[in-house]
Design a protein around this motif. Structure first.
Motif, PDB file in Angstrom:
ATOM      1  N   GLU A  23       0.839  -1.191   0.000  1.00  0.00           N
ATOM      2  CA  GLU A  23       0.000   0.000   0.000  1.00  0.00           C
ATOM      3  C   GLU A  23       0.880   1.248   0.000  1.00  0.00           C
ATOM      4  N   GLY A  24       0.610   2.133  -0.927  1.00  0.00           N
ATOM      5  CA  GLY A  24       1.386   3.358  -1.043  1.00  0.00           C
ATOM      6  C   GLY A  24       2.685   3.195  -1.816  1.00  0.00           C
ATOM      7  N   GLU A  25       3.001   1.959  -2.223  1.00  0.00           N
ATOM      8  CA  GLU A  25       4.222   1.709  -2.998  1.00  0.00           C
ATOM      9  C   GLU A  25       3.959   1.961  -4.477  1.00  0.00           C
ATOM     10  N   ASP A  26       4.943   2.440  -5.179  1.00  0.00           N
ATOM     11  CA  ASP A  26       4.846   2.616  -6.624  1.00  0.00           C
ATOM     12  C   ASP A  26       5.284   1.303  -7.268  1.00  0.00           C
ATOM     13  N   ASP A  32       8.984  -6.556 -13.463  1.00  0.00           N
ATOM     14  CA  ASP A  32       7.718  -7.034 -14.024  1.00  0.00           C
ATOM     15  C   ASP A  32       7.191  -8.262 -13.297  1.00  0.00           C
ATOM     16  N   TRP A  33       8.073  -9.263 -13.077  1.00  0.00           N
ATOM     17  CA  TRP A  33       7.618 -10.512 -12.454  1.00  0.00           C
ATOM     18  C   TRP A  33       7.064 -10.253 -11.059  1.00  0.00           C
ATOM     19  N   TRP A  34       7.614  -9.311 -10.321  1.00  0.00           N
ATOM     20  CA  TRP A  34       7.156  -9.016  -8.958  1.00  0.00           C
ATOM     21  C   TRP A  34       5.804  -8.306  -9.021  1.00  0.00           C
ATOM     22  N   ARG A  35       5.733  -7.279  -9.869  1.00  0.00           N
ATOM     23  CA  ARG A  35       4.489  -6.508 -10.011  1.00  0.00           C
ATOM     24  C   ARG A  35       3.335  -7.402 -10.457  1.00  0.00           C
TER      25      ARG A  35
END
Length: 128
Positions: A23-26, A32-35
């Motif tokens: 939360e609040g992280e960009d 890509d794999w993490w997002r």
């Protein structure tokens, strides 16, 4: 009580968080794999994604991605028995080249029980 606060309620699932650690992280600053995993876990109402790690703290997906790029191979870690979290086979280009142990930590991470250097050596030996 520990220095990390009171013990967890035993009825909570491994890795349970009252708050979303992203939360609040960009998320655009994450690989890509993490997002993609964070978003997929959210879409399915699962607990927050925590990337698997090696004993030295290195992130498994990042190590695998680097080796795949460097060696032009496909690397997979697959459960030997999905009902037992202990043994996982290491495959390089579809061939089993080793077995590694894996466990879940109380914080909800999957921990492969070898260092990233040991893992890299297994893969490099297999490729020759």
């Amino acid at each position: 009580m520990t220095d990390r606060g009171p013990p967890r309620d035993a009825s909570l699932p491994p890795g349970y968080d009252e708050e979303d650690p992203y939360e609040g992280e960009d998320l655009s600053t994450y690989p890509d794999w993490w997002r993609e995993n964070v978003e997929e876990f959210r879409d399915h109402g699962m607990r927050p994604y925590r990337p698997p790690r090696f004993l030295d703290g290195a992130l498994v997906p990042a190590v695998i991605e680097s080796l795949e790029t460097d060696l032009s191979v496909t690397i997979r870690l697959r459960a030997l028995d999905p009902q037992d979290s202990g043994g996982w086979k290491l495959e390089v280009d579809g061939e089993r080249v080793g077995t590694v142990k894996r466990r879940r930590t109380g914080d909800g991470y999957s921990l492969y029980e070898l260092s990233s250097d040991e893992f890299e050596s297994l893969v490099r030996e297999a490729v020759g």
